[in-house]
Design a protein around this motif. Structure first.
Motif, PDB file in Angstrom:
ATOM      1  N   ALA A   1       0.827  -1.211   0.000  1.00 68.24           N
ATOM      2  CA  ALA A   1       0.000   0.000   0.000  1.00 68.24           C
ATOM      3  C   ALA A   1       0.863   1.263   0.000  1.00 68.24           C
ATOM      4  CB  ALA A   1      -0.925  -0.005   1.217  1.00 68.24           C
ATOM      5  N   MET A   2       2.071   1.161   0.554  1.00 68.75           N
ATOM      6  CA  MET A   2       2.992   2.300   0.585  1.00 68.75           C
ATOM      7  C   MET A   2       3.955   2.277  -0.601  1.00 68.75           C
ATOM      8  SD  MET A   2       2.072   3.866   3.401  1.00 68.75           S
ATOM      9  CE  MET A   2       3.398   5.028   3.689  1.00 68.75           C
ATOM     10  N   ALA A   3       3.755   1.323  -1.518  1.00 64.02           N
ATOM     11  CA  ALA A   3       4.643   1.125  -2.672  1.00 64.02           C
ATOM     12  C   ALA A   3       6.093   0.991  -2.233  1.00 64.02           C
ATOM     13  CB  ALA A   3       4.480   2.245  -3.694  1.00 64.02           C
ATOM     14  N   SER A   4       6.323   0.071  -1.325  1.00 65.79           N
ATOM     15  CA  SER A   4       7.699  -0.137  -0.886  1.00 65.79           C
ATOM     16  C   SER A   4       8.100  -1.597  -1.009  1.00 65.79           C
ATOM     17  CB  SER A   4       7.905   0.378   0.539  1.00 65.79           C
ATOM     18  OG  SER A   4       6.943  -0.173   1.400  1.00 65.79           O
ATOM     19  N   GLN A   5       9.384  -1.769  -1.211  1.00 68.28           N
ATOM     20  CA  GLN A   5       9.991  -3.079  -1.429  1.00 68.28           C
ATOM     21  C   GLN A   5      10.352  -3.670  -0.065  1.00 68.28           C
ATOM     22  OE1 GLN A   5      11.116  -4.319  -4.740  1.00 68.28           O
ATOM     23  NE2 GLN A   5      11.334  -6.177  -3.492  1.00 68.28           N
ATOM     24  N   PRO A   6       9.916  -4.901   0.232  1.00 69.81           N
ATOM     25  CA  PRO A   6      10.291  -5.492   1.523  1.00 69.81           C
ATOM     26  C   PRO A   6      11.806  -5.659   1.633  1.00 69.81           C
ATOM     27  CG  PRO A   6       8.625  -6.822   0.395  1.00 69.81           C
ATOM     28  CD  PRO A   6       9.068  -5.785  -0.574  1.00 69.81           C
ATOM     29  N   VAL A   7      12.355  -5.307   2.792  1.00 68.85           N
ATOM     30  CA  VAL A   7      13.794  -5.450   3.045  1.00 68.85           C
ATOM     31  C   VAL A   7      14.048  -6.545   4.081  1.00 68.85           C
ATOM     32  CG1 VAL A   7      15.849  -4.282   3.958  1.00 68.85           C
ATOM     33  CG2 VAL A   7      14.315  -3.060   2.414  1.00 68.85           C
ATOM     34  N   ALA A   8      13.249  -6.593   5.123  1.00 69.02           N
ATOM     35  CA  ALA A   8      13.415  -7.598   6.176  1.00 69.02           C
ATOM     36  C   ALA A   8      12.172  -7.630   7.050  1.00 69.02           C
ATOM     37  CB  ALA A   8      14.635  -7.272   7.043  1.00 69.02           C
ATOM     38  N   ALA A   9      12.039  -8.726   7.803  1.00 70.87           N
ATOM     39  CA  ALA A   9      10.966  -8.817   8.792  1.00 70.87           C
ATOM     40  C   ALA A   9      11.529  -9.412  10.073  1.00 70.87           C
ATOM     41  CB  ALA A   9       9.819  -9.674   8.274  1.00 70.87           C
ATOM     42  N   VAL A  10      10.955  -9.033  11.208  1.00 71.77           N
ATOM     43  CA  VAL A  10      11.271  -9.678  12.480  1.00 71.77           C
ATOM     44  C   VAL A  10       9.983 -10.215  13.084  1.00 71.77           C
ATOM     45  CG1 VAL A  10      13.405  -8.429  12.974  1.00 71.77           C
ATOM     46  CG2 VAL A  10      11.231  -7.436  13.664  1.00 71.77           C
ATOM     47  N   VAL A  11      10.092 -11.382  13.716  1.00 68.32           N
ATOM     48  CA  VAL A  11       8.908 -12.139  14.111  1.00 68.32           C
ATOM     49  C   VAL A  11       8.902 -12.388  15.612  1.00 68.32           C
ATOM     50  CG1 VAL A  11       7.706 -14.340  13.819  1.00 68.32           C
ATOM     51  CG2 VAL A  11       8.908 -13.314  11.867  1.00 68.32           C
ATOM     52  N   ALA A  12       7.845 -11.977  16.295  1.00 63.87           N
ATOM     53  CA  ALA A  12       7.672 -12.290  17.714  1.00 63.87           C
ATOM     54  C   ALA A  12       6.515 -13.268  17.868  1.00 63.87           C
ATOM     55  CB  ALA A  12       7.412 -11.017  18.504  1.00 63.87           C
ATOM     56  N   LEU A  13       6.777 -14.370  18.559  1.00 60.32           N
ATOM     57  CA  LEU A  13       5.769 -15.412  18.762  1.00 60.32           C
ATOM     58  C   LEU A  13       5.526 -15.607  20.256  1.00 60.32           C
ATOM     59  CD1 LEU A  13       6.767 -18.496  16.546  1.00 60.32           C
ATOM     60  CD2 LEU A  13       4.879 -16.900  16.182  1.00 60.32           C
ATOM     61  N   ALA A  14       4.264 -15.605  20.668  1.00 58.93           N
ATOM     62  CA  ALA A  14       3.897 -16.054  22.014  1.00 58.93           C
ATOM     63  C   ALA A  14       3.138 -17.361  21.830  1.00 58.93           C
ATOM     64  CB  ALA A  14       3.047 -15.011  22.720  1.00 58.93           C
ATOM     65  N   LEU A  15       3.791 -18.462  22.179  1.00 56.06           N
ATOM     66  CA  LEU A  15       3.204 -19.789  21.967  1.00 56.06           C
ATOM     67  C   LEU A  15       2.391 -20.200  23.181  1.00 56.06           C
ATOM     68  CD1 LEU A  15       6.462 -21.411  20.589  1.00 56.06           C
ATOM     69  CD2 LEU A  15       4.411 -20.963  19.227  1.00 56.06           C
ATOM     70  N   PRO A  16       1.245 -20.858  22.946  1.00 57.21           N
ATOM     71  CA  PRO A  16       0.439 -21.319  24.084  1.00 57.21           C
ATOM     72  C   PRO A  16       1.130 -22.486  24.786  1.00 57.21           C
ATOM     73  CG  PRO A  16      -0.502 -22.067  22.009  1.00 57.21           C
ATOM     74  CD  PRO A  16       0.658 -21.207  21.653  1.00 57.21           C
ATOM     75  N   ARG A  17       1.109 -22.471  26.096  1.00 57.81           N
ATOM     76  CA  ARG A  17       1.639 -23.580  26.875  1.00 57.81           C
ATOM     77  C   ARG A  17       0.590 -24.685  26.895  1.00 57.81           C
ATOM     78  NH1 ARG A  17       3.571 -20.585  31.688  1.00 57.81           N
ATOM     79  NH2 ARG A  17       5.296 -19.849  30.444  1.00 57.81           N
ATOM     80  N   GLY A  18       1.005 -25.935  26.986  1.00 55.56           N
ATOM     81  CA  GLY A  18       0.033 -27.033  27.041  1.00 55.56           C
ATOM     82  C   GLY A  18      -0.023 -27.744  25.711  1.00 55.56           C
ATOM     83  N   CYS A  19      -0.521 -28.978  25.711  1.00 52.42           N
ATOM     84  CA  CYS A  19      -0.381 -29.806  24.514  1.00 52.42           C
ATOM     85  C   CYS A  19      -1.414 -29.517  23.446  1.00 52.42           C
ATOM     86  CB  CYS A  19      -0.401 -31.283  24.890  1.00 52.42           C
ATOM     87  SG  CYS A  19      -1.933 -31.782  25.677  1.00 52.42           S
ATOM     88  N   GLU A  20      -2.646 -29.238  23.841  1.00 52.14           N
ATOM     89  CA  GLU A  20      -3.701 -29.120  22.836  1.00 52.14           C
ATOM     90  C   GLU A  20      -3.425 -28.060  21.768  1.00 52.14           C
ATOM     91  OE1 GLU A  20      -5.502 -32.244  22.871  1.00 52.14           O
ATOM     92  OE2 GLU A  20      -6.540 -30.724  21.731  1.00 52.14           O
ATOM     93  N   PRO A  21      -3.085 -26.824  22.199  1.00 50.38           N
ATOM     94  CA  PRO A  21      -2.871 -25.806  21.173  1.00 50.38           C
ATOM     95  C   PRO A  21      -1.671 -26.119  20.292  1.00 50.38           C
ATOM     96  CG  PRO A  21      -3.161 -24.827  23.343  1.00 50.38           C
ATOM     97  CD  PRO A  21      -2.940 -26.287  23.539  1.00 50.38           C
ATOM     98  N   GLY A  22      -0.735 -26.940  20.808  1.00 53.37           N
ATOM     99  CA  GLY A  22       0.460 -27.246  20.040  1.00 53.37           C
ATOM    100  C   GLY A  22       0.262 -28.386  19.071  1.00 53.37           C
ATOM    101  N   ARG A  23      -0.815 -29.105  19.222  1.00 56.36           N
ATOM    102  CA  ARG A  23      -1.061 -30.250  18.362  1.00 56.36           C
ATOM    103  C   ARG A  23      -1.361 -29.770  16.947  1.00 56.36           C
ATOM    104  NH1 ARG A  23      -5.674 -32.955  17.263  1.00 56.36           N
ATOM    105  NH2 ARG A  23      -6.799 -31.639  18.725  1.00 56.36           N
ATOM    106  N   LEU A  24      -0.699 -30.386  15.997  1.00 53.78           N
ATOM    107  CA  LEU A  24      -0.936 -29.992  14.615  1.00 53.78           C
ATOM    108  C   LEU A  24      -2.184 -30.691  14.102  1.00 53.78           C
ATOM    109  CD1 LEU A  24       2.686 -30.074  13.205  1.00 53.78           C
ATOM    110  CD2 LEU A  24       1.397 -28.160  14.102  1.00 53.78           C
ATOM    111  N   PRO A  25      -2.921 -30.034  13.202  1.00 53.25           N
ATOM    112  CA  PRO A  25      -4.117 -30.662  12.646  1.00 53.25           C
ATOM    113  C   PRO A  25      -3.763 -32.005  12.004  1.00 53.25           C
ATOM    114  CG  PRO A  25      -4.010 -28.372  12.029  1.00 53.25           C
ATOM    115  CD  PRO A  25      -2.711 -28.694  12.696  1.00 53.25           C
ATOM    116  N   GLY A  26      -4.617 -32.984  12.203  1.00 50.73           N
ATOM    117  CA  GLY A  26      -4.385 -34.289  11.604  1.00 50.73           C
ATOM    118  C   GLY A  26      -3.589 -35.215  12.510  1.00 50.73           C
ATOM    119  N   GLU A  27      -2.950 -34.671  13.530  1.00 51.48           N
ATOM    120  CA  GLU A  27      -2.202 -35.513  14.463  1.00 51.48           C
ATOM    121  C   GLU A  27      -3.157 -36.200  15.422  1.00 51.48           C
ATOM    122  OE1 GLU A  27       1.141 -34.123  16.892  1.00 51.48           O
ATOM    123  OE2 GLU A  27       1.409 -32.692  15.272  1.00 51.48           O
ATOM    124  N   ALA A  28      -2.795 -37.402  15.813  1.00 54.04           N
ATOM    125  CA  ALA A  28      -3.627 -38.113  16.775  1.00 54.04           C
ATOM    126  C   ALA A  28      -3.557 -37.393  18.123  1.00 54.04           C
ATOM    127  CB  ALA A  28      -3.116 -39.529  16.932  1.00 54.04           C
TER     128      ALA A  28
END
Ligand SMILES: [Mg+2]
Length: 310
Positions: free
Chosen positions: A55-82
């Protein structure tokens, strides 16, 4: 310098302003982790940033990523996993960390191909775990061309309203799979006198209203010309609640297309050249009266801009 030191160092080259944008995506608001492959969540998280750079007509140069992961097994389970256990907190510490790691890896598997496609590194980030749901916050940094940034404030009465692509029904899948319009924006800004732009994250009429407001003018829509996505008709049919495909196109949000302003001659030139692989449509004109307007049986009437309100 990328990951490995205390901070990243970006090669800034010689020209161009620094454009910075940040997006915060939260499980339950921007996606539902229970119902979607986390790779698609990672893809979306980075692509929404690119849409803002576009939207600003600019070329991406870099990105930085912050993740807050949920503790506990359920949210970490990937779809399709038992499901080997039930309920949160059911796995021993190590396995729990493992599922969080798996989730983080899946998110990165979704992000990295986008970064590669648009030619920029993920230059760093921070990862944490907590008791809440998954939160992803990405900051993207871009560089403007010698023509400078494309802003929301440049539209003037008499200019045409141009849009890329189609609108509505994004919730059926497009909001994960959309193509950020970076190349399109750079090309249009380079070759033509585009006066203003915004990307559509909250809704076509809501974001058009934001652009018009920043420009100190209003917008008069030709509703017959709004490019309605097939998904908008599909959503109207599925919901059966009387909301028309056009209303979905005007209000749904997360289309991640561009709204552009250009003088009438320049707009005609863009439309005649059709320089993109995707359609560009003229959907109306900017007017001096503030607000969003349309014609109803030949009469100019005010429309309430609709879209997602944060
Ligand atoms: Mg935006």
């Amino acid at each position: 310098l990328g990951i490995g030191d205390d901070a990243a160092v970006l090669d800034w080259g010689r020209a161009g302003d620094c454009v910075v944008t940040v997006d915060l995506l939260t499980d339950g608001v921007d996606f539902e982790l229970e119902r979607v492959d986390p790779r698609r969540v990672g893809r979306k998280a980075i692509a929404v940033n690119l849409s803002d750079l576009a939207a600003m007509a600019s070329q991406p140069v870099a990105a930085v990523v912050a993740l807050a992961l949920p503790r506990g097994c359920e949210p970490g389970r990937l779809p399709g996993e038992a499901t080997s256990n039930s309920g949160p907190g059911c796995l021993p510490g190590e396995a729990r960390a493992g599922s969080g790691l798996q989730l983080a890896e899946a998110i990165y598997e979704g992000m990295l191909p986008v970064a590669e496609e648009f030619g920029f590194p993920i230059a760093g980030g921070d990862t944490n775990t907590w008791e809440g749901k998954l939160v992803i916050c990405i900051t993207a940094i871009g560089r403007t061309s010698r023509r400078g940034p494309l802003c929301r404030s440049g539209a003037r009465p008499g200019m045409r309203i141009l849009v890329t692509g189609q609108f509505g029904g994004s919730i059926l899948g497009h909001h994960f799979d959309f193509q950020p319009r970076v190349r399109e924006a750079l090309l249009l800004h380079e070759r033509y006198d585009v006066a203003a732009a915004v990307d559509v994250s909250d809704g076509l009429s809501a974001d058009l209203d934001k652009l018009a407001t920043e420009s100190g003018c209003g917008a008069l829509l030709d509703l017959q010309r709004i490019p309605i996505a097939p998904a908008a008709a599909e959503l109207a049919r599925l919901r059966g609640d009387g909301v028309s495909p056009l209303e979905h196109a005007l209000a749904d949000g997360e289309d991640f297309e561009l709204i552009l302003a250009a003088g009438p001659d320049e707009a005609s030139r863009i439309l005649a050249d059709a320089p993109l692989d995707i359609p560009i449509t003229d959907i109306g004109q900017f007017v001096s009266e503030p607000g969003i307007w349309c014609y109803d049986e030949g009469e100019r009437v005010a429309m309430k801009p609709r879209g997602f309100e944060h």
